[in-house]
Design a protein around this motif. Structure first.
Motif, PDB file in Angstrom:
ATOM      1  N   GLN B  30      30.866  29.009  28.284  1.00  0.00           N
ATOM      2  CA  GLN B  30      30.850  30.461  28.233  1.00  0.00           C
ATOM      3  C   GLN B  30      29.401  30.908  28.319  1.00  0.00           C
ATOM      4  O   GLN B  30      28.560  30.421  27.588  1.00  0.00           O
ATOM      5  N   ALA B 220      43.107  34.751  32.523  1.00  0.00           N
ATOM      6  CA  ALA B 220      41.876  35.484  32.226  1.00  0.00           C
ATOM      7  C   ALA B 220      41.592  35.423  30.732  1.00  0.00           C
ATOM      8  O   ALA B 220      42.475  35.108  29.930  1.00  0.00           O
ATOM      9  N   ALA B 221      40.367  35.713  30.376  1.00  0.00           N
ATOM     10  CA  ALA B 221      39.988  35.727  28.964  1.00  0.00           C
ATOM     11  C   ALA B 221      38.937  36.814  28.751  1.00  0.00           C
ATOM     12  O   ALA B 221      38.169  37.147  29.663  1.00  0.00           O
ATOM     13  N   TYR B 223      35.857  38.126  26.082  1.00  0.00           N
ATOM     14  CA  TYR B 223      34.959  37.689  25.011  1.00  0.00           C
ATOM     15  C   TYR B 223      34.100  38.863  24.539  1.00  0.00           C
ATOM     16  O   TYR B 223      33.710  39.717  25.327  1.00  0.00           O
ATOM     17  N   GLU B 249      36.643  37.385  31.974  1.00  0.00           N
ATOM     18  CA  GLU B 249      36.619  36.272  32.919  1.00  0.00           C
ATOM     19  C   GLU B 249      37.993  36.023  33.503  1.00  0.00           C
ATOM     20  O   GLU B 249      38.947  35.748  32.772  1.00  0.00           O
ATOM     21  N   ALA B 250      38.121  36.124  34.813  1.00  0.00           N
ATOM     22  CA  ALA B 250      39.350  35.738  35.500  1.00  0.00           C
ATOM     23  C   ALA B 250      39.118  34.364  36.122  1.00  0.00           C
ATOM     24  O   ALA B 250      38.112  33.717  35.843  1.00  0.00           O
ATOM     25  N   ARG B 251      40.027  33.895  36.973  1.00  0.00           N
ATOM     26  CA  ARG B 251      39.895  32.543  37.511  1.00  0.00           C
ATOM     27  C   ARG B 251      38.770  32.419  38.541  1.00  0.00           C
ATOM     28  O   ARG B 251      38.178  31.352  38.696  1.00  0.00           O
ATOM     29  N   THR B 252      38.511  33.494  39.276  1.00  0.00           N
ATOM     30  CA  THR B 252      37.480  33.386  40.314  1.00  0.00           C
ATOM     31  C   THR B 252      36.333  34.373  40.137  1.00  0.00           C
ATOM     32  O   THR B 252      35.366  34.313  40.886  1.00  0.00           O
ATOM     33  N   TYR B 253      36.467  35.289  39.192  1.00  0.00           N
ATOM     34  CA  TYR B 253      35.389  36.254  39.010  1.00  0.00           C
ATOM     35  C   TYR B 253      35.257  36.629  37.538  1.00  0.00           C
ATOM     36  O   TYR B 253      36.132  36.340  36.720  1.00  0.00           O
ATOM     37  N   ALA B 254      34.164  37.282  37.225  1.00  0.00           N
ATOM     38  CA  ALA B 254      33.941  37.768  35.859  1.00  0.00           C
ATOM     39  C   ALA B 254      33.189  39.089  35.912  1.00  0.00           C
ATOM     40  O   ALA B 254      32.414  39.342  36.838  1.00  0.00           O
ATOM     41  N   ARG B 282      30.299  38.305  38.544  1.00  0.00           N
ATOM     42  CA  ARG B 282      30.137  36.900  38.930  1.00  0.00           C
ATOM     43  C   ARG B 282      31.316  36.492  39.824  1.00  0.00           C
ATOM     44  O   ARG B 282      32.430  36.937  39.606  1.00  0.00           O
ATOM     45  N   LEU B 284      32.956  32.953  41.856  1.00  0.00           N
ATOM     46  CA  LEU B 284      32.933  31.521  42.167  1.00  0.00           C
ATOM     47  C   LEU B 284      33.684  31.301  43.461  1.00  0.00           C
ATOM     48  O   LEU B 284      34.827  31.735  43.612  1.00  0.00           O
TER      49      LEU B 284
END
Lengths: 138, 285
Positions: B30, B220-221, B223, B249-254, B282, B284
């Protein structure tokens, strides 16, 4: 003047704009340090990678089942866990990947007639940057 | 007074380091908004990060400016080279609005010195599906390619280390780095761009508020973060920002947002920071 002996305190802009020649020479020499550090980072990074994961005789074995379950440790956030998806989907013959971050289980499905080896899955997890704890093949 | 503050700063660093060691039983990836983490994209993958930081600055003792507002947009592109090695390029662009001593406003736009860097992760211990502890070393060069008065005209090397630990819903990052100023001086739009060398010390805590427990359905998460970002410069300036943030945060972006409020402003050779607000994205791929 010093501040608790850690770094020299340099007050005043004039010092900065007219650095003594000796300081400039010393700093140029110090530039060698980060250069060496960069080389060490590259060499160290490649060395610890060790040319990907360790292989064994089992790694060459083609998995005849329609899929496999990998147990992966260290996937602490969705974005980082996505690296596992991406690396496994890059393996020829892998059609689908489902990650359960809670248990660390990664279910991998194979395309019909795919010839996926255990070693390919091991290397994919290694390239993702996480730790493979177990490979379960039904 | 400066010596006393510097001593306090060193003690603070020591306490942070001690806290890092105590929490480092388990760890992983993280990353808070303004604190580095021992994370990297996997081999052959790219990680794009865009941060826009709005910084309110007070009176500049050197130029006499009454105040300034800087909007610093930083684009970072990282590629995973090996399992434990990544390379990054960072391009910061600054738009500044300065209120001069005579009351007039002056605007400027330019590229700060871009940087290239490597990050190597020599230690990694993944303890469970979620828990992980990682240590990374990083180093690079700030190149004299800035424009619009924002460049330093010198090659400035930097090096640092970061420890990342994740234990269940708790994440912790502790980073320390040192940048050597080889002679140039930029407009000082960012702490550390001034005339001295810069010691940067960052601490971040992240708490996963949702989901409480990961499952196969997790995509997703979210924080909540708390960061302490400090910068000590060898001309004696020392500044610490403390502030909360949120990270989705998702699987491919944040997506991320954070605010920084000054808790230590022992600054004499440049303008003091009043407030810093950061928004980020962000990706990925």
């Amino acid at each position: 003047m010093t501040n608790s002996g850690l770094f020299p305190v340099r007050h005043g802009v004039s010092y900065i704009k007219h650095k003594p020649e000796g300081v400039r020479i010393m700093k140029n020499q110090i530039l060698l340090v980060p250069c060496i550090t960069m080389i060490a980072l590259v060499v160290g990074g490649c060395a610890t990678t060790g040319g990907e994961a360790r292989t064994s005789a089992d790694d060459a074995e083609v998995i005849t089942a329609t899929g496999a379950t990998l147990v992966v440790h260290g996937m602490s956030c969705p974005l980082c866990a996505n690296n596992v998806d991406k690396q496994l989907l890059d393996v020829p013959g892998v059609s689908d990947v489902l990650v359960d971050m809670g248990t660390g289980e990664v279910k991998v499905s194979f395309a019909p007639d795919a010839t996926v080896t255990r070693g390919q899955l091991v290397r994919a997890v290694d390239r993702s940057g996480f730790t493979l704890a177990e490979v379960r093949v039904p | 007074v400066r010596a006393r503050n510097a001593t306090c700063m060193v003690r603070l660093c020591g306490m942070s380091a001690l806290l890092a060691v105590l929490l480092s039983a388990p760890v992983h990836a993280q990353e808070a908004t303004n604190t580095p983490a021992a994370t990297q994209p996997s081999v052959g993958k790219w990680y794009l990060r865009e941060k826009v930081q709005v910084v309110g600055l007070g009176k500049d003792p050197e130029t006499g400016d009454r105040g300034a507002r800087k909007v610093i947009s930083t684009t970072t592109l990282t590629r995973g080279l090996t399992r434990n090695l990544s390379a990054s390029v960072e391009l910061p662009v600054t738009h500044s609005t300065e209120k001069k001593a005579d009351g007039a406003s002056e605007r400027g736009l330019g590229l700060n010195d871009p940087s290239v860097s490597l990050k190597w992760r020599p230690y990694q211990r993944d303890l469970s599906p979620v828990d992980s502890v990682r240590l990374a070393l990083y180093g690079g060069l700030e190149l004299p390619a800035g424009s619009g008065g924002f460049g330093s005209n010198s090659v400035d090397p930097f090096a640092g280390a970061v420890l990342t630990a994740i234990l269940g819903r708790h994440g912790f990052n502790q980073s320390i780095s040192y940048k050597l100023n080889t002679g140039g001086r930029s407009a000082g739009s960012r702490p550390g761009d001034g005339p001295g060398d810069a010691l940067r010390y960052d601490t971040a805590y992240l708490y996963r508020v949702f989901p409480a427990v990961y499952s196969a359905e997790t995509t997703a998460a979210t924080y909540l973060t708390l960061e302490m970002n400090g910068q000590y410069e060898t001309n004696g300036d020392n500044e610490i920002l403390l502030g909360p943030g949120i990270l989705y945060e998702a699987r491919t972006y944040a997506l991320e947002a954070s605010a920084g409020f000054p808790v230590v402003r022992d600054v004499q050779d440049r303008a003091k920071t009043d407030l810093a607000v950061t928004l980020g994205f962000r990706l990925l791929f």
